[in-house]
Design a protein around this motif. Sequence first.
Motif, short mmCIF file in Angstrom:
data_model
loop_
_atom_site.label_atom_id
_atom_site.label_comp_id
_atom_site.label_asym_id
_atom_site.label_seq_id
_atom_site.Cartn_x
_atom_site.Cartn_y
_atom_site.Cartn_z
N ASN A 117 0.84 -1.18 0.00
CA ASN A 117 0.00 0.00 0.00
C ASN A 117 0.88 1.24 0.00
OD1 ASN A 117 0.79 0.60 2.72
ND2 ASN A 117 -0.84 -0.72 3.50
N ILE A 118 0.27 2.41 -0.08
CA ILE A 118 1.06 3.63 -0.24
C ILE A 118 1.92 3.93 0.99
CG2 ILE A 118 -0.74 5.22 0.59
CD1 ILE A 118 0.26 7.07 -1.82
N ASP A 119 1.43 3.58 2.18
CA ASP A 119 2.23 3.79 3.39
C ASP A 119 3.50 2.96 3.36
OD1 ASP A 119 0.36 5.56 4.43
OD2 ASP A 119 -0.75 3.98 5.46
N GLU A 120 3.37 1.73 2.86
CA GLU A 120 4.53 0.83 2.83
C GLU A 120 5.58 1.28 1.83
OE1 GLU A 120 2.16 -3.22 4.22
OE2 GLU A 120 2.21 -2.62 2.11
N ILE A 121 5.16 1.72 0.64
CA ILE A 121 6.15 2.16 -0.35
C ILE A 121 6.77 3.50 0.06
CG2 ILE A 121 4.55 3.35 -1.93
CD1 ILE A 121 6.24 2.12 -4.24
N LYS A 132 5.67 -7.69 6.21
CA LYS A 132 5.25 -7.55 7.60
C LYS A 132 6.05 -8.49 8.49
CE LYS A 132 1.51 -4.93 6.79
NZ LYS A 132 1.30 -3.59 7.34
N LYS A 133 6.44 -8.01 9.63
CA LYS A 133 7.07 -8.92 10.58
C LYS A 133 6.00 -9.84 11.16
CE LYS A 133 6.73 -6.09 14.77
NZ LYS A 133 7.48 -5.49 15.89
N ILE A 134 6.43 -11.02 11.60
CA ILE A 134 5.49 -12.01 12.10
C ILE A 134 5.04 -11.62 13.50
CG2 ILE A 134 5.14 -14.44 12.66
CD1 ILE A 134 7.26 -15.11 10.58
N ASP A 135 3.80 -11.15 13.58
CA ASP A 135 3.22 -10.70 14.84
C ASP A 135 1.72 -10.93 14.75
OD1 ASP A 135 1.76 -8.08 16.11
OD2 ASP A 135 3.41 -8.79 17.38
N ILE A 136 1.13 -11.54 15.76
CA ILE A 136 -0.28 -11.92 15.69
C ILE A 136 -1.17 -10.71 15.41
CG2 ILE A 136 -2.25 -12.78 17.03
CD1 ILE A 136 -0.34 -14.74 18.37
N ASN A 137 -0.97 -9.62 16.15
CA ASN A 137 -1.83 -8.45 15.97
C ASN A 137 -1.67 -7.84 14.58
OD1 ASN A 137 -2.99 -8.55 18.52
ND2 ASN A 137 -1.30 -7.40 19.45
N ARG A 138 -0.41 -7.79 14.10
CA ARG A 138 -0.18 -7.21 12.77
C ARG A 138 -0.78 -8.07 11.67
NH1 ARG A 138 3.99 -3.57 12.18
NH2 ARG A 138 3.21 -3.35 10.06
N ILE A 139 -0.62 -9.41 11.80
CA ILE A 139 -1.19 -10.30 10.79
C ILE A 139 -2.71 -10.20 10.79
CG2 ILE A 139 -1.47 -12.69 10.06
CD1 ILE A 139 1.30 -11.53 9.51
N ALA A 140 -3.32 -10.18 12.00
CA ALA A 140 -4.78 -10.05 12.10
C ALA A 140 -5.24 -8.74 11.47
CB ALA A 140 -5.22 -10.12 13.56
N GLU A 141 -4.53 -7.67 11.75
CA GLU A 141 -4.87 -6.36 11.18
C GLU A 141 -4.74 -6.39 9.66
OE1 GLU A 141 -3.29 -1.70 11.25
OE2 GLU A 141 -2.29 -3.24 12.46
N MET A 142 -3.69 -7.04 9.16
CA MET A 142 -3.45 -7.09 7.72
C MET A 142 -4.58 -7.84 7.00
SD MET A 142 0.00 -8.41 5.78
CE MET A 142 -0.05 -10.03 6.53
N VAL A 143 -4.97 -9.00 7.55
CA VAL A 143 -6.00 -9.82 6.91
C VAL A 143 -7.36 -9.12 6.96
CG1 VAL A 143 -7.30 -11.98 7.06
CG2 VAL A 143 -4.81 -12.01 7.34
N TYR A 192 -10.90 -8.03 -5.68
CA TYR A 192 -10.54 -9.30 -5.04
C TYR A 192 -9.04 -9.31 -4.78
CZ TYR A 192 -10.35 -14.38 -4.26
OH TYR A 192 -10.17 -15.62 -3.71
N GLU A 193 -8.67 -8.92 -3.59
CA GLU A 193 -7.27 -8.98 -3.18
C GLU A 193 -7.16 -9.81 -1.92
OE1 GLU A 193 -5.21 -5.33 -2.78
OE2 GLU A 193 -5.86 -4.54 -4.72
N SER A 194 -6.15 -10.66 -1.87
CA SER A 194 -5.96 -11.51 -0.71
C SER A 194 -4.59 -11.24 -0.09
CB SER A 194 -6.07 -12.99 -1.10
OG SER A 194 -5.12 -13.30 -2.10
N VAL A 195 -4.37 -11.83 1.06
CA VAL A 195 -3.12 -11.68 1.78
C VAL A 195 -2.32 -12.97 1.68
CG1 VAL A 195 -2.08 -11.34 4.05
CG2 VAL A 195 -4.06 -9.99 3.38
N SER A 196 -1.05 -12.84 1.34
CA SER A 196 -0.15 -13.98 1.26
C SER A 196 -0.71 -15.01 0.28
CB SER A 196 0.07 -14.58 2.65
OG SER A 196 1.10 -15.54 2.64
#
Length: 308
Positions: A62-66, A117-128, A259-263
């Motif tokens: 996303n734009i924040d990441e780039i 993304k670093k592997i973190d439960i909260n971050r992964i949940a937020e991402m999905v 239709y965009e998915s994660v991982s």
Amino acid sequence: MNTSIEYIFKENYKEGECMDIKFETKEEFFSSIDLNKNILTDEDVEIYGYIRENYKKVSFMNIDEICAELDLDEKSINSFSSKVGFSDYEGLRNNLRQIIMAQLKSTERFKISMDLKKIDINRIAEMVISKEIKNLTNLLGSIDVETLKEIMEEIINAEDMIVVATRASAPIAIYAEYIFNRIGKKTRKIISGGTENFDDIVAIERNALVLAFGFARYPKETVRALNFFKKKNFKIISITDNLMSPLAHFSNLVLTVPYESVSFTDSYAVPISIVNILVILLSQYDEEKTLKYLNEFEDIAKDMGFFF
């Protein structure tokens, strides 16, 4: 009491802007940008260089990441995107994503998402969850009401329906078969390319409607099934992610949805929402029939003890 299709669609749905889908290959994509090199600043050249070197990764960013990756602000990224022919970075990224999604392997999607993304439960949940919310928000803002109206008319006029969705999309067909039958629309599913799924096709009237779901990477089983139905002159409606989808080639009507998915995972919020929209519209069209079948279902559920 029957309700006309015009009545169902009398509300003024909000119409959103279309995605900036312009090019079908990465060669076309980058060649177009090369034509604009003479108007690019040094900062733009840096952005372009990063996108060209990491185009698969960028399609997931996303734009924040780039911005964080390049240490630039949103204005700079959007300005570059505008100079090379897109409304903003999101338009550029969507086009790039559509180009590569059909070829991107699940292992590549996994590696890219883990790199972002670093592997973190909260971050992964937020991402999905954020990705699903974004898909649904984009659907609400860009749904093609006219095509949806045409699809509804075909469903209303069809005696039977065949829902085709294989591999990751198979759960959509399973749900669609269940929920359409529940309100009295005779529906069957095809969720694999096995011959047993086609054994009773000869008994199906040619006015049966084929409703197909398929998203990148597009399963060959779904495409082969649609090829079969097209040769047999069935009317085909496809729900897919873009007009370059191979499903579109075989279809009389195509509804494209975000239709965009994660991982390497798949997304179901949007296609299931489309099924629910169609079912609710159909139930409103013929309320008496819907109530009849729902009451019959409740009687059976009580007798059989379906629920606690």
